[in-house]
Design a protein around this motif. Structure first.
Motif, short mmCIF file in Angstrom:
data_model
loop_
_atom_site.label_atom_id
_atom_site.label_comp_id
_atom_site.label_asym_id
_atom_site.label_seq_id
_atom_site.Cartn_x
_atom_site.Cartn_y
_atom_site.Cartn_z
N LEU A 9 0.50 -0.95 -0.45
CA LEU A 9 -0.23 0.29 0.14
C LEU A 9 1.01 1.38 0.16
N GLY A 10 0.93 1.99 -1.19
CA GLY A 10 1.58 2.81 -1.10
C GLY A 10 1.21 4.66 -1.17
N GLY A 11 1.68 5.66 -1.71
CA GLY A 11 1.99 6.77 -1.65
C GLY A 11 2.72 7.49 -1.11
N SER A 33 -0.80 -0.13 -4.51
CA SER A 33 -1.60 0.38 -4.41
C SER A 33 -1.76 1.43 -4.59
N LEU A 34 -2.28 2.15 -4.90
CA LEU A 34 -2.02 4.10 -4.62
C LEU A 34 -4.18 4.06 -4.95
N ALA A 35 -3.70 5.05 -3.76
CA ALA A 35 -5.04 5.76 -3.30
C ALA A 35 -5.73 6.65 -4.68
N GLY A 36 -5.36 7.30 -5.28
CA GLY A 36 -5.01 7.86 -6.50
C GLY A 36 -5.54 9.02 -6.47
N ARG A 37 -5.07 9.87 -5.63
CA ARG A 37 -4.98 11.40 -5.15
C ARG A 37 -4.91 12.11 -6.20
N THR A 38 -3.24 12.03 -6.57
CA THR A 38 -2.37 12.94 -7.32
C THR A 38 -2.58 12.64 -8.47
N THR A 48 0.43 -1.70 -10.72
CA THR A 48 0.27 -0.95 -10.06
C THR A 48 -2.02 -1.20 -10.31
N ARG A 49 -2.09 -1.39 -9.09
CA ARG A 49 -3.48 -0.80 -8.80
C ARG A 49 -3.67 0.88 -8.11
N VAL A 50 -5.15 0.98 -9.17
CA VAL A 50 -5.13 2.82 -7.97
C VAL A 50 -7.01 2.13 -7.36
N GLY A 51 -7.35 2.82 -6.30
CA GLY A 51 -8.69 3.32 -5.84
C GLY A 51 -8.27 2.47 -4.71
N GLY A 52 -9.60 2.56 -3.96
CA GLY A 52 -9.56 2.37 -3.06
C GLY A 52 -10.29 0.76 -2.93
N PHE A 53 -10.18 0.16 -1.47
CA PHE A 53 -11.13 -1.30 -1.79
C PHE A 53 -12.20 -1.12 -1.60
N GLY A 54 -12.47 -0.83 -0.75
CA GLY A 54 -14.26 -0.80 0.26
C GLY A 54 -13.95 -1.16 1.86
N ALA A 74 3.08 0.96 3.58
CA ALA A 74 4.47 2.03 3.55
C ALA A 74 3.24 2.80 3.11
N THR A 75 2.71 3.19 3.15
CA THR A 75 1.16 4.44 2.87
C THR A 75 2.52 5.53 4.30
N HIS A 76 1.75 6.76 3.79
CA HIS A 76 2.11 7.80 4.80
C HIS A 76 1.88 8.04 6.32
N PRO A 77 2.26 8.39 6.83
CA PRO A 77 1.80 7.93 9.04
C PRO A 77 0.46 9.26 9.29
N ALA A 79 -1.54 8.93 6.57
CA ALA A 79 -3.26 8.93 6.16
C ALA A 79 -3.37 7.13 7.36
N ALA A 80 -4.53 7.35 8.19
CA ALA A 80 -4.79 6.38 9.79
C ALA A 80 -5.64 5.48 9.54
N ARG A 81 -7.04 5.80 7.82
CA ARG A 81 -7.49 5.49 7.72
C ARG A 81 -7.16 3.85 6.61
N ILE A 82 -6.13 4.22 6.04
CA ILE A 82 -6.45 3.26 5.51
C ILE A 82 -5.37 1.68 6.31
N ALA A 198 2.68 22.54 10.16
CA ALA A 198 3.25 21.53 9.78
C ALA A 198 2.60 20.12 9.68
N LYS A 199 2.75 18.75 9.66
CA LYS A 199 2.33 17.82 9.66
C LYS A 199 4.05 17.02 10.34
N ASN A 200 3.67 16.12 11.46
CA ASN A 200 4.75 15.60 11.54
C ASN A 200 5.14 14.14 11.33
P1 NAP Z 1 -6.54 7.25 4.37
O1 NAP Z 1 -7.60 8.99 4.82
O2 NAP Z 1 -5.95 6.94 5.25
O3 NAP Z 1 -7.67 6.49 2.96
C1 NAP Z 1 -9.11 6.93 3.00
C2 NAP Z 1 -9.04 5.87 1.99
O4 NAP Z 1 -8.19 6.10 0.78
C3 NAP Z 1 -8.81 4.29 2.50
O5 NAP Z 1 -10.05 4.06 3.47
C4 NAP Z 1 -8.72 3.61 1.04
O6 NAP Z 1 -10.00 3.26 0.67
C5 NAP Z 1 -7.95 4.18 0.25
N1 NAP Z 1 -7.23 4.30 0.13
C6 NAP Z 1 -5.78 4.99 0.50
N2 NAP Z 1 -4.48 5.27 0.87
C7 NAP Z 1 -4.51 3.91 -0.11
C8 NAP Z 1 -3.63 2.70 -1.17
N3 NAP Z 1 -2.67 2.87 -0.63
N4 NAP Z 1 -4.23 2.18 -2.13
C9 NAP Z 1 -5.27 1.67 -2.03
N5 NAP Z 1 -6.39 2.80 -1.84
C10 NAP Z 1 -6.28 3.88 -0.25
O7 NAP Z 1 -6.13 8.08 3.05
P2 NAP Z 1 -5.12 9.25 2.67
O8 NAP Z 1 -4.73 10.61 4.05
O9 NAP Z 1 -6.36 10.04 2.42
O10 NAP Z 1 -4.22 9.07 1.53
C11 NAP Z 1 -4.33 8.95 0.47
C12 NAP Z 1 -3.13 8.39 0.23
O11 NAP Z 1 -2.54 9.48 -0.34
C13 NAP Z 1 -2.17 7.20 0.48
O12 NAP Z 1 -1.93 6.20 -0.26
C14 NAP Z 1 -1.03 8.05 1.07
O13 NAP Z 1 0.33 6.92 1.62
C15 NAP Z 1 -1.14 9.38 0.13
N6 NAP Z 1 -0.40 10.45 1.23
C16 NAP Z 1 -0.98 10.48 2.35
C17 NAP Z 1 -0.71 12.48 3.04
C18 NAP Z 1 -1.25 12.71 4.05
O14 NAP Z 1 -1.00 13.29 5.11
N7 NAP Z 1 -2.69 12.30 4.41
C19 NAP Z 1 0.33 12.70 2.50
C20 NAP Z 1 1.40 11.94 1.29
C21 NAP Z 1 0.63 10.94 1.20
P3 NAP Z 1 -10.95 2.37 0.94
O15 NAP Z 1 -11.65 2.14 2.14
O16 NAP Z 1 -12.27 2.05 -0.12
O17 NAP Z 1 -10.04 0.90 0.47
#
Ligand code: NAP
Length: 256
Positions: A9-11, A33-38, A48-54, A74-77, A79-82, A198-200
């Motif tokens: 799980l990346g980003g 796996s990427l969330a598809g935010r950027t 790579t696969r893109v988008g949430g899993f549900g 390996a998501t961002h510190p 990104a608490a929900r994933i 800033a975020k830590n």
């Molecule tokens: P989040 O609030 O923890 O996650 C929200 C939802 O987005 C998750 O429930 C999941 O959907 C989906 N999701 C998140 N990361 C995913 C991944 N790598 N692959 C597939 N689905 C993913 O996350 P967020 O803070 O919005 O961050 C989204 C992405 O941006 C993450 O991948 C993170 O590494 C990256 N990022 C975040 C930050 C930050 O400050 N939060 C900074 C830099 C990069 P479902 O429940 O439908 O599976």
């Protein structure tokens, strides 16, 4: 195709680095796996696969249907929900799961940090008098500034803040790190910034603003990290690589 299937799980930079180091290995089949935010994500070194899993259930189903042997969060510190979903899904699917999470920044001598629990709390902590704020918390949480329109905001993010803030005095910079100390000092001085939010996040790419704040004697409202998910956690890509070699062959023998 390799014998062992890994889902990352990346980003983050670290997820991309880890994927790059695993990409050439014939014994592994790695998906990122990427969330598809950027809007224009970087080219990744593995499929790579893109988008949430549900939610956690959706992720657990994916782990089982794809025959994943190891899940690496390996998501961002922040990104608490994933991350919470990763821990739950690994548990319910009976799949090994670990986290890769860079260490937080530590306060150094001369730092003027005011720890806060959330971006919302940071905005409140700016107080009742107008301030010139550098808001560097990412696009998704910038909107909290709308609650305190008295201040001037300089907002920096990778992608555009949509919808734009409703505050009257705001300026946007769209830029991706790494950032450098001299540039950050110049920016803070040119914009006459007196407070930074800033975020830590940890890591080198965005640390220069913290260093610059220290040099200029500026206050940083430092948003503390959310609690970790409970998965066994490693702080470096190298540590995860060692763990993979340690854990995957026995897992396969047991047929887990
Ligand atoms: P989040 O609030 O923890 O996650 C929200 C939802 O987005 C998750 O429930 C999941 O959907 C989906 N999701 C998140 N990361 C995913 C991944 N790598 N692959 C597939 N689905 C993913 O996350 P967020 O803070 O919005 O961050 C989204 C992405 O941006 C993450 O991948 C993170 O590494 C990256 N990022 C975040 C930050 C930050 O400050 N939060 C900074 C830099 C990069 P479902 O429940 O439908 O599976």
């Amino acid at each position: 195709m390799g014998d062992h299937r890994i889902l990352i799980l990346g980003g983050t930079t670290e997820a991309r680095q880890l994927a790059g180091l695993l990409a050439g290995r014939a014994d592994l089949d790695v998906t990122l796996s990427l969330a598809g935010r950027t809007t224009s994500p970087l080219v990744q070194p593995v499929p790579t696969r893109v988008g949430g899993f549900g939610g956690a259930e959706g992720l657990a189903l994916y782990l089982k249907s794809e025959g994943i042997d190891l899940l690496i969060d390996a998501t961002h510190p922040f990104a608490a929900r994933i991350s919470a979903n990763a821990a739950l899904a690994a548990g319910s699917a009976g799949v090994a799961g670990v986290a890769l999470c860079r260490p937080p920044w530590l306060r150094a001598e001369g730092d003027r940090w005011l720890p806060v629990e959330s971006v919302q709390q940071a905005i409140q902590a700016l107080g009742p008098f107008p301030r010139r704020v550098f808001l560097a918390v990412g696009r998704q949480e910038a909107h909290h500034a709308n609650a305190a329109p008295i201040h001037r905001y300089l907002v920096r993010s990778v992608d555009a803040v949509e919808p734009p803030l409703t505050v009257p005095d705001v300026c946007y910079i769209r830029k991706t790190g790494p950032f450098h100390l001299e540039d950050e000092i110049r920016l803070l001085q040119d914009e006459r910034i007196d407070s930074i939010i800033a975020k830590n996040s940890g890591g080198d790419a965005t640390y220069a603003k913290i260093h610059a704040a220290r040099n200029l004697g500026l206050t940083v409202l430092m948003v503390e990290r959310p609690p970790a998910s409970g998965l066994m956690s490693f702080q470096s890509v190298e540590a995860v690589l060692r763990h993979i070699d340690h854990v995957l062959p026995p897992l396969m023998k047991r047929g887990v």
